[in-house]
Write a protein that holds these residues in place. Sequence first.
Motif, PDB file in Angstrom:
ATOM      1  N   GLU A  18       0.818  -1.219   0.000  1.00  0.00           N
ATOM      2  CA  GLU A  18       0.000   0.000   0.000  1.00  0.00           C
ATOM      3  C   GLU A  18       0.852   1.269   0.000  1.00  0.00           C
ATOM      4  O   GLU A  18       0.337   2.369   0.212  1.00  0.00           O
ATOM      5  CB  GLU A  18      -0.962   0.000   1.190  1.00  0.00           C
ATOM      6  CG  GLU A  18      -2.021  -1.097   1.074  1.00  0.00           C
ATOM      7  CD  GLU A  18      -3.039  -1.068   2.191  1.00  0.00           C
ATOM      8  OE1 GLU A  18      -2.884  -0.246   3.119  1.00  0.00           O
ATOM      9  OE2 GLU A  18      -3.982  -1.871   2.136  1.00  0.00           O
ATOM     10  N   LEU A  19       2.144   1.131  -0.244  1.00  0.00           N
ATOM     11  CA  LEU A  19       3.053   2.271  -0.300  1.00  0.00           C
ATOM     12  C   LEU A  19       3.191   2.759  -1.740  1.00  0.00           C
ATOM     13  O   LEU A  19       3.372   1.956  -2.667  1.00  0.00           O
ATOM     14  CB  LEU A  19       4.420   1.871   0.245  1.00  0.00           C
ATOM     15  CG  LEU A  19       5.477   2.985   0.337  1.00  0.00           C
ATOM     16  CD1 LEU A  19       5.122   3.974   1.427  1.00  0.00           C
ATOM     17  CD2 LEU A  19       6.857   2.378   0.591  1.00  0.00           C
ATOM     18  N   GLY A  71      -1.433   5.967 -10.660  1.00  0.00           N
ATOM     19  CA  GLY A  71      -1.967   4.780 -10.005  1.00  0.00           C
ATOM     20  C   GLY A  71      -2.451   4.983  -8.589  1.00  0.00           C
ATOM     21  O   GLY A  71      -2.571   4.016  -7.822  1.00  0.00           O
ATOM     22  N   LEU A  72      -2.744   6.231  -8.198  1.00  0.00           N
ATOM     23  CA  LEU A  72      -3.179   6.488  -6.832  1.00  0.00           C
ATOM     24  C   LEU A  72      -4.493   5.787  -6.519  1.00  0.00           C
ATOM     25  O   LEU A  72      -5.443   5.855  -7.295  1.00  0.00           O
ATOM     26  CB  LEU A  72      -3.350   8.000  -6.607  1.00  0.00           C
ATOM     27  CG  LEU A  72      -3.815   8.418  -5.203  1.00  0.00           C
ATOM     28  CD1 LEU A  72      -2.723   8.128  -4.171  1.00  0.00           C
ATOM     29  CD2 LEU A  72      -4.194   9.899  -5.173  1.00  0.00           C
ATOM     30  N   LYS A  73      -4.523   5.125  -5.367  1.00  0.00           N
ATOM     31  CA  LYS A  73      -5.737   4.487  -4.865  1.00  0.00           C
ATOM     32  C   LYS A  73      -6.017   5.002  -3.458  1.00  0.00           C
ATOM     33  O   LYS A  73      -5.086   5.443  -2.757  1.00  0.00           O
ATOM     34  CB  LYS A  73      -5.575   2.967  -4.843  1.00  0.00           C
ATOM     35  CG  LYS A  73      -5.367   2.341  -6.212  1.00  0.00           C
ATOM     36  CD  LYS A  73      -5.169   0.837  -6.097  1.00  0.00           C
ATOM     37  CE  LYS A  73      -4.955   0.205  -7.465  1.00  0.00           C
ATOM     38  NZ  LYS A  73      -4.726  -1.256  -7.358  1.00  0.00           N
ATOM     39  N   PRO A  74      -7.264   4.960  -3.014  1.00  0.00           N
ATOM     40  CA  PRO A  74      -7.597   5.480  -1.676  1.00  0.00           C
ATOM     41  C   PRO A  74      -6.782   4.842  -0.560  1.00  0.00           C
ATOM     42  O   PRO A  74      -6.502   5.477   0.457  1.00  0.00           O
ATOM     43  CB  PRO A  74      -9.090   5.169  -1.540  1.00  0.00           C
ATOM     44  CG  PRO A  74      -9.597   5.140  -2.948  1.00  0.00           C
ATOM     45  CD  PRO A  74      -8.476   4.549  -3.758  1.00  0.00           C
ATOM     46  N   GLU A  75      -6.407   3.574  -0.723  1.00  0.00           N
ATOM     47  CA  GLU A  75      -5.688   2.880   0.352  1.00  0.00           C
ATOM     48  C   GLU A  75      -4.193   3.174   0.359  1.00  0.00           C
ATOM     49  O   GLU A  75      -3.475   2.774   1.284  1.00  0.00           O
ATOM     50  CB  GLU A  75      -5.895   1.370   0.238  1.00  0.00           C
ATOM     51  CG  GLU A  75      -5.367   0.749  -1.039  1.00  0.00           C
ATOM     52  CD  GLU A  75      -6.402   0.659  -2.155  1.00  0.00           C
ATOM     53  OE1 GLU A  75      -6.242  -0.220  -3.026  1.00  0.00           O
ATOM     54  OE2 GLU A  75      -7.361   1.472  -2.151  1.00  0.00           O
ATOM     55  N   HIS A  76      -3.690   3.894  -0.623  1.00  0.00           N
ATOM     56  CA  HIS A  76      -2.255   4.161  -0.701  1.00  0.00           C
ATOM     57  C   HIS A  76      -1.779   5.128   0.386  1.00  0.00           C
ATOM     58  O   HIS A  76      -2.460   6.100   0.701  1.00  0.00           O
ATOM     59  CB  HIS A  76      -1.889   4.770  -2.061  1.00  0.00           C
ATOM     60  CG  HIS A  76      -1.637   3.755  -3.126  1.00  0.00           C
ATOM     61  ND1 HIS A  76      -2.062   3.908  -4.422  1.00  0.00           N
ATOM     62  CD2 HIS A  76      -0.975   2.556  -3.090  1.00  0.00           C
ATOM     63  CE1 HIS A  76      -1.691   2.857  -5.140  1.00  0.00           C
ATOM     64  NE2 HIS A  76      -1.031   2.034  -4.357  1.00  0.00           N
ATOM     65  N   HIS A  77      -0.592   4.852   0.912  1.00  0.00           N
ATOM     66  CA  HIS A  77       0.142   5.836   1.698  1.00  0.00           C
ATOM     67  C   HIS A  77       1.224   6.390   0.777  1.00  0.00           C
ATOM     68  O   HIS A  77       2.107   5.656   0.327  1.00  0.00           O
ATOM     69  CB  HIS A  77       0.773   5.241   2.946  1.00  0.00           C
ATOM     70  CG  HIS A  77       1.368   6.276   3.842  1.00  0.00           C
ATOM     71  ND1 HIS A  77       0.718   6.768   4.961  1.00  0.00           N
ATOM     72  CD2 HIS A  77       2.539   6.970   3.769  1.00  0.00           C
ATOM     73  CE1 HIS A  77       1.468   7.702   5.529  1.00  0.00           C
ATOM     74  NE2 HIS A  77       2.572   7.837   4.828  1.00  0.00           N
ATOM     75  N   ARG A 102      -5.286  11.989   2.753  1.00  0.00           N
ATOM     76  CA  ARG A 102      -4.449  12.466   3.865  1.00  0.00           C
ATOM     77  C   ARG A 102      -3.457  11.432   4.380  1.00  0.00           C
ATOM     78  O   ARG A 102      -2.810  11.656   5.403  1.00  0.00           O
ATOM     79  CB  ARG A 102      -5.345  12.965   5.003  1.00  0.00           C
ATOM     80  CG  ARG A 102      -6.157  14.188   4.570  1.00  0.00           C
ATOM     81  CD  ARG A 102      -6.930  14.805   5.701  1.00  0.00           C
ATOM     82  NE  ARG A 102      -7.564  16.029   5.239  1.00  0.00           N
ATOM     83  CZ  ARG A 102      -8.762  16.090   4.657  1.00  0.00           C
ATOM     84  NH1 ARG A 102      -9.450  14.967   4.463  1.00  0.00           N
ATOM     85  NH2 ARG A 102      -9.273  17.240   4.264  1.00  0.00           N
ATOM     86  N   ASN A 103      -3.316  10.325   3.691  1.00  0.00           N
ATOM     87  CA  ASN A 103      -2.295   9.342   4.056  1.00  0.00           C
ATOM     88  C   ASN A 103      -1.023   9.656   3.274  1.00  0.00           C
ATOM     89  O   ASN A 103      -0.855   9.204   2.132  1.00  0.00           O
ATOM     90  CB  ASN A 103      -2.777   7.917   3.743  1.00  0.00           C
ATOM     91  CG  ASN A 103      -3.990   7.543   4.556  1.00  0.00           C
ATOM     92  OD1 ASN A 103      -4.091   7.889   5.722  1.00  0.00           O
ATOM     93  ND2 ASN A 103      -4.920   6.829   3.937  1.00  0.00           N
ATOM     94  N   TYR A 104      -0.149  10.462   3.860  1.00  0.00           N
ATOM     95  CA  TYR A 104       1.051  10.865   3.131  1.00  0.00           C
ATOM     96  C   TYR A 104       2.185  11.209   4.079  1.00  0.00           C
ATOM     97  O   TYR A 104       1.979  11.499   5.257  1.00  0.00           O
ATOM     98  CB  TYR A 104       0.761  12.045   2.200  1.00  0.00           C
ATOM     99  CG  TYR A 104       0.193  13.284   2.860  1.00  0.00           C
ATOM    100  CD1 TYR A 104       0.970  14.086   3.693  1.00  0.00           C
ATOM    101  CD2 TYR A 104      -1.123  13.678   2.624  1.00  0.00           C
ATOM    102  CE1 TYR A 104       0.459  15.236   4.279  1.00  0.00           C
ATOM    103  CE2 TYR A 104      -1.649  14.826   3.211  1.00  0.00           C
ATOM    104  CZ  TYR A 104      -0.848  15.602   4.023  1.00  0.00           C
ATOM    105  OH  TYR A 104      -1.357  16.739   4.614  1.00  0.00           O
TER     106      TYR A 104
END
Length: 264
Positions: A18-19, A71-77, A102-104
Motif C-alpha cells: 500500500e506504499l 496509479g493512486l488508490k484510496p488505500e495508498h500511503h 491524507r495518508n502521506y
Amino acid sequence: MDLIIEPEALAAQLEHEELLVVDLSTPQNYAAGHIPGAIHLPFQALMAGTPPAPGKLPSVERLTQVFRAIGLKPEHHVVACDDEGGGWAGRLLWTLEVIGHRNYSYLNGGMHAWRAAGLPLSTDAVEPVPSEIDIAINPAPAMDAEEILQHLEDQDFLVWDARSPQEYTGERVAAMKAGHIPGAINCEWTQLMDPQRDLRIRTDAREFLAKLGIDDRHKIVTHCQSHHRSGFTWLVGKSLGFDIRAYPGSWSEWGNLPDTPVEQ
C-alpha cells in the motif's frame, strides 16, 4: 507512518503493497537513480500553468487524470521526495490534502538524504498501473486573494512569505508590482533546510520561526511566486502542527492584480 519520515524508515517499508513513492526530481536525476519502485511525476502536472498565476491548481478533471496516471488508490500511503529540499514534494502533499487524500509522508531531505545514507538506487523505468480514482476539490487547505484581503487586519492572522528577501523588499521585481503583502513576515524557504544534514528540515524549526513571529498562535497562509517554494513552508508548518494554508495564486497573482495592497 509519520508525516516526516527518515530514509532508513522508508527503506524498511518499501515492500509494503500500500506504499506509493512519488519522486518529483528532474527527469535526469530520476533516470540517474531513484528509490526502487518510485514513480516519477513531473512537477508541471501539479500546476495550472496559466499566466499570470501559473501556480494555481489545475482543473479537477486534469488532477483526476494525473492521479489516475500515477496509479493512486484510496488505500495508498504516499511518500513524496524530490532533489531540491522539499518544494515540489511539499506541493504534491498539499495537493493530496486538497483532494482529501491524507495518508502521506515527506522523505526528510529527499533524494539528498537517501543518497547520503547509501540506500539502494534503481535505474529501472517504473510503469505505474493506472487507477480509476475519483477526486473532488476541498478548498479548505487553500486561500485566495479575496480571502486574504478580508483577514489582513485580523490580529491572529499571519502571511508567511517564502520568497527571497530581495523579492520581499521589492528590490527584485517579478510582477507588475513589487514588494510584499502588508504585514507579511519573510522567511525564505531554504532557511528551514539544514545543509549539514542533507537538506533535512532543521531540528530547531519551531524556535527559529518563533523568533520571527511565525508560531502556532496564528492562522497562517504561506506563499511564494507560484506556490512551489511555499509547498515546503506549508509542509514545515504542517509538521509543526500550525494552522496553515497556502495561497496558490501567490505573488504572481497578487502582484499583478490592480487593487491589491503592497508594502515595500
